[in-house]
Motif scaffolding. Structure first.
Motif, PDB file in Angstrom:
ATOM      1  N   ASP A 137      24.353  49.872  28.951  1.00  0.00           N
ATOM      2  CA  ASP A 137      25.521  49.489  29.726  1.00  0.00           C
ATOM      3  C   ASP A 137      25.644  47.981  29.869  1.00  0.00           C
ATOM      4  O   ASP A 137      26.756  47.445  29.860  1.00  0.00           O
ATOM      5  CB  ASP A 137      25.509  50.173  31.092  1.00  0.00           C
ATOM      6  N   THR A 138      24.523  47.275  29.951  1.00  0.00           N
ATOM      7  CA  THR A 138      24.566  45.803  29.996  1.00  0.00           C
ATOM      8  C   THR A 138      25.167  45.251  28.717  1.00  0.00           C
ATOM      9  O   THR A 138      26.034  44.372  28.759  1.00  0.00           O
ATOM     10  CB  THR A 138      23.155  45.228  30.226  1.00  0.00           C
ATOM     11  N   VAL A 139      24.726  45.763  27.582  1.00  0.00           N
ATOM     12  CA  VAL A 139      25.276  45.305  26.299  1.00  0.00           C
ATOM     13  C   VAL A 139      26.769  45.616  26.227  1.00  0.00           C
ATOM     14  O   VAL A 139      27.575  44.759  25.839  1.00  0.00           O
ATOM     15  CB  VAL A 139      24.509  45.934  25.112  1.00  0.00           C
ATOM     16  N   LEU A 140      27.158  46.808  26.653  1.00  0.00           N
ATOM     17  CA  LEU A 140      28.569  47.180  26.567  1.00  0.00           C
ATOM     18  C   LEU A 140      29.426  46.399  27.562  1.00  0.00           C
ATOM     19  O   LEU A 140      30.541  45.985  27.224  1.00  0.00           O
ATOM     20  CB  LEU A 140      28.742  48.690  26.763  1.00  0.00           C
ATOM     21  N   ILE A 141      28.918  46.151  28.767  1.00  0.00           N
ATOM     22  CA  ILE A 141      29.667  45.318  29.720  1.00  0.00           C
ATOM     23  C   ILE A 141      29.876  43.930  29.134  1.00  0.00           C
ATOM     24  O   ILE A 141      30.994  43.399  29.151  1.00  0.00           O
ATOM     25  CB  ILE A 141      28.939  45.232  31.081  1.00  0.00           C
ATOM     26  N   ALA A 142      28.813  43.341  28.611  1.00  0.00           N
ATOM     27  CA  ALA A 142      28.925  41.995  28.042  1.00  0.00           C
ATOM     28  C   ALA A 142      29.891  41.972  26.861  1.00  0.00           C
ATOM     29  O   ALA A 142      30.745  41.081  26.757  1.00  0.00           O
ATOM     30  CB  ALA A 142      27.547  41.478  27.627  1.00  0.00           C
ATOM     31  N   ALA A 143      29.786  42.946  25.980  1.00  0.00           N
ATOM     32  CA  ALA A 143      30.686  42.998  24.818  1.00  0.00           C
ATOM     33  C   ALA A 143      32.127  43.220  25.251  1.00  0.00           C
ATOM     34  O   ALA A 143      33.051  42.564  24.748  1.00  0.00           O
ATOM     35  CB  ALA A 143      30.231  44.100  23.863  1.00  0.00           C
ATOM     36  N   ALA A 144      32.337  44.141  26.188  1.00  0.00           N
ATOM     37  CA  ALA A 144      33.693  44.417  26.662  1.00  0.00           C
ATOM     38  C   ALA A 144      34.292  43.180  27.318  1.00  0.00           C
ATOM     39  O   ALA A 144      35.475  42.879  27.114  1.00  0.00           O
ATOM     40  CB  ALA A 144      33.678  45.596  27.638  1.00  0.00           C
ATOM     41  N   PHE A 145      33.493  42.454  28.088  1.00  0.00           N
ATOM     42  CA  PHE A 145      34.044  41.282  28.748  1.00  0.00           C
ATOM     43  C   PHE A 145      34.290  40.140  27.785  1.00  0.00           C
ATOM     44  O   PHE A 145      35.210  39.345  28.011  1.00  0.00           O
ATOM     45  CB  PHE A 145      33.241  40.899  29.997  1.00  0.00           C
ATOM     46  N   CYS A 146      33.567  40.075  26.699  1.00  0.00           N
ATOM     47  CA  CYS A 146      33.936  39.100  25.670  1.00  0.00           C
ATOM     48  C   CYS A 146      35.330  39.441  25.140  1.00  0.00           C
ATOM     49  O   CYS A 146      36.171  38.557  24.968  1.00  0.00           O
ATOM     50  CB  CYS A 146      32.902  39.086  24.552  1.00  0.00           C
ATOM     51  N   MET A 147      35.599  40.730  24.925  1.00  0.00           N
ATOM     52  CA  MET A 147      36.926  41.152  24.478  1.00  0.00           C
ATOM     53  C   MET A 147      37.975  40.879  25.552  1.00  0.00           C
ATOM     54  O   MET A 147      39.022  40.293  25.267  1.00  0.00           O
ATOM     55  CB  MET A 147      36.939  42.638  24.126  1.00  0.00           C
ATOM     56  N   PHE A 148      37.709  41.312  26.800  1.00  0.00           N
ATOM     57  CA  PHE A 148      38.676  41.090  27.876  1.00  0.00           C
ATOM     58  C   PHE A 148      38.980  39.595  28.025  1.00  0.00           C
ATOM     59  O   PHE A 148      40.139  39.210  28.192  1.00  0.00           O
ATOM     60  CB  PHE A 148      38.149  41.628  29.213  1.00  0.00           C
ATOM     61  N   ASN A 149      37.942  38.764  27.970  1.00  0.00           N
ATOM     62  CA  ASN A 149      38.122  37.322  28.128  1.00  0.00           C
ATOM     63  C   ASN A 149      39.009  36.759  27.023  1.00  0.00           C
ATOM     64  O   ASN A 149      39.908  35.952  27.282  1.00  0.00           O
ATOM     65  CB  ASN A 149      36.781  36.594  28.101  1.00  0.00           C
ATOM     66  N   ARG A 150      38.781  37.185  25.816  1.00  0.00           N
ATOM     67  CA  ARG A 150      39.574  36.679  24.689  1.00  0.00           C
ATOM     68  C   ARG A 150      41.008  37.205  24.743  1.00  0.00           C
ATOM     69  O   ARG A 150      41.945  36.508  24.351  1.00  0.00           O
ATOM     70  CB  ARG A 150      38.874  37.030  23.383  1.00  0.00           C
ATOM     71  N   TYR A 151      41.192  38.407  25.244  1.00  0.00           N
ATOM     72  CA  TYR A 151      42.518  38.988  25.419  1.00  0.00           C
ATOM     73  C   TYR A 151      43.315  38.175  26.437  1.00  0.00           C
ATOM     74  O   TYR A 151      44.451  37.754  26.168  1.00  0.00           O
ATOM     75  CB  TYR A 151      42.336  40.437  25.879  1.00  0.00           C
ATOM     76  N   VAL A 152      42.720  37.921  27.592  1.00  0.00           N
ATOM     77  CA  VAL A 152      43.372  37.173  28.666  1.00  0.00           C
ATOM     78  C   VAL A 152      43.679  35.736  28.230  1.00  0.00           C
ATOM     79  O   VAL A 152      44.800  35.242  28.400  1.00  0.00           O
ATOM     80  CB  VAL A 152      42.479  37.196  29.932  1.00  0.00           C
ATOM     81  N   ASP A 153      42.688  35.062  27.664  1.00  0.00           N
ATOM     82  CA  ASP A 153      42.880  33.664  27.276  1.00  0.00           C
ATOM     83  C   ASP A 153      43.664  33.522  25.977  1.00  0.00           C
ATOM     84  O   ASP A 153      44.415  32.563  25.806  1.00  0.00           O
ATOM     85  CB  ASP A 153      41.526  32.953  27.153  1.00  0.00           C
ATOM     86  N   GLY A 154      43.519  34.496  25.077  1.00  0.00           N
ATOM     87  CA  GLY A 154      44.223  34.427  23.793  1.00  0.00           C
ATOM     88  C   GLY A 154      45.734  34.537  23.943  1.00  0.00           C
ATOM     89  O   GLY A 154      46.477  34.032  23.101  1.00  0.00           O
ATOM     90  N   LEU A 155      46.181  35.173  25.022  1.00  0.00           N
ATOM     91  CA  LEU A 155      47.616  35.261  25.268  1.00  0.00           C
ATOM     92  C   LEU A 155      48.078  34.260  26.328  1.00  0.00           C
ATOM     93  O   LEU A 155      49.230  34.284  26.745  1.00  0.00           O
ATOM     94  CB  LEU A 155      48.017  36.696  25.634  1.00  0.00           C
ATOM     95  N   GLY A 156      47.171  33.384  26.735  1.00  0.00           N
ATOM     96  CA  GLY A 156      47.547  32.288  27.634  1.00  0.00           C
ATOM     97  C   GLY A 156      48.052  32.738  28.988  1.00  0.00           C
ATOM     98  O   GLY A 156      48.963  32.124  29.548  1.00  0.00           O
ATOM     99  N   THR A 157      47.480  33.788  29.547  1.00  0.00           N
ATOM    100  CA  THR A 157      47.958  34.288  30.826  1.00  0.00           C
ATOM    101  C   THR A 157      47.596  33.346  31.973  1.00  0.00           C
ATOM    102  O   THR A 157      46.686  32.524  31.864  1.00  0.00           O
ATOM    103  CB  THR A 157      47.391  35.691  31.128  1.00  0.00           C
ATOM    104  N   LEU A 158      48.293  33.517  33.056  1.00  0.00           N
ATOM    105  CA  LEU A 158      48.063  32.715  34.245  1.00  0.00           C
ATOM    106  C   LEU A 158      46.685  33.022  34.822  1.00  0.00           C
ATOM    107  O   LEU A 158      46.309  34.181  34.955  1.00  0.00           O
ATOM    108  CB  LEU A 158      49.136  33.008  35.299  1.00  0.00           C
ATOM    109  N   ALA A 159      45.957  31.959  35.167  1.00  0.00           N
ATOM    110  CA  ALA A 159      44.630  32.099  35.765  1.00  0.00           C
ATOM    111  C   ALA A 159      44.537  31.126  36.934  1.00  0.00           C
ATOM    112  O   ALA A 159      44.202  29.957  36.748  1.00  0.00           O
ATOM    113  CB  ALA A 159      43.550  31.811  34.739  1.00  0.00           C
ATOM    114  N   PRO A 160      44.859  31.595  38.148  1.00  0.00           N
ATOM    115  CA  PRO A 160      44.787  30.690  39.298  1.00  0.00           C
ATOM    116  C   PRO A 160      43.404  30.060  39.433  1.00  0.00           C
ATOM    117  O   PRO A 160      42.385  30.732  39.279  1.00  0.00           O
ATOM    118  CB  PRO A 160      45.088  31.605  40.485  1.00  0.00           C
ATOM    119  N   GLU A 161      43.384  28.765  39.692  1.00  0.00           N
ATOM    120  CA  GLU A 161      42.113  28.060  39.896  1.00  0.00           C
ATOM    121  C   GLU A 161      41.558  28.323  41.288  1.00  0.00           C
ATOM    122  O   GLU A 161      40.348  28.347  41.486  1.00  0.00           O
ATOM    123  CB  GLU A 161      42.311  26.549  39.701  1.00  0.00           C
ATOM    124  N   ASP A 162      42.442  28.516  42.257  1.00  0.00           N
ATOM    125  CA  ASP A 162      42.044  28.742  43.643  1.00  0.00           C
ATOM    126  C   ASP A 162      41.450  30.144  43.779  1.00  0.00           C
ATOM    127  O   ASP A 162      42.136  31.142  43.568  1.00  0.00           O
ATOM    128  CB  ASP A 162      43.262  28.578  44.554  1.00  0.00           C
TER     129      ASP A 162
END
Length: 180
Positions: A137-162
């Motif tokens: 599950d640790t490996v899958l969480i880490a792998a999934a979040f690499c995908m989620f992170n690239r999905y969110v940032d790859g489409l330039g979505t809003l990411a509040p700093e606050d």
């Protein structure tokens, strides 16, 4: 503003929230995956699993995912945001159990490349009491979040700093989960 027109108010639906609303057919599958990985019954607490997600997202410099999962972890760990910040800054010196530290080393290796996960890292986690399911599950969480992170940032979505902007989602995640 996102790289594509999501047809919504991004200030109300930032990051992956807006992406899931834009494509509900893929959003449902991603939400179900997150629900199983982060909230389903497991010997690792939901707070520990959210901490793994926050740490990997921080390593990937994904502001939205890091801040949201840091808030979710903090809400579910007795030590709160102080511990989350210590772990994300340096898991080697954070006051966490040795098993969690070993699992975070595995997550860090996955974040670099799945091939960086070695038998030595797995053996070290087992020596600290990690089960095969926890390692999986640790490996899958880490792998999934690499995908989620690239999905969110790859489409330039809003990411509040606050960080306070992420608190509204804490109650929803804790009560309804990722599929509610």
């Amino acid at each position: 503003m996102a790289h594509i027109d999501l047809g919504l108010d991004e200030t109300r639906q930032p990051g992956i929230i807006g992406l899931m609303a834009y494509r509900p057919e893929t959003g449902a599958a991603l939400g179900a995956l997150a629900e199983v990985l982060l909230r389903a019954p497991n010997s690792l607490s939901p707070g520990e699993r959210e901490l793994i997600a926050a740490h990997v997202s921080g390593l990937n410099e994904c502001t939205f995912c890091h801040n949201s999962h840091a808030a979710f972890a903090a809400a579910q760990l007795d030590e709160g945001m102080d511990l989350v910040e210590q772990v994300c800054a340096n898991p080697a010196t954070a006051p966490i159990p040795a098993k969690l530290r070993a699992l975070l080393r595995i997550a860090e290796a996955v974040q670099e490349s799945g091939r960086k996960v070695t038998g030595e890292l797995v053996d070290a986690a087992r020596a600290e009491g990690a089960t095969d399911v926890e390692i999986h599950d640790t490996v899958l969480i880490a792998a999934a979040f690499c995908m989620f992170n690239r999905y969110v940032d790859g489409l330039g979505t809003l990411a509040p700093e606050d960080r306070s902007a992420y608190q509204a989602s804490v109650t929803r995640i804790l009560t309804q989960g990722y599929v509610g």
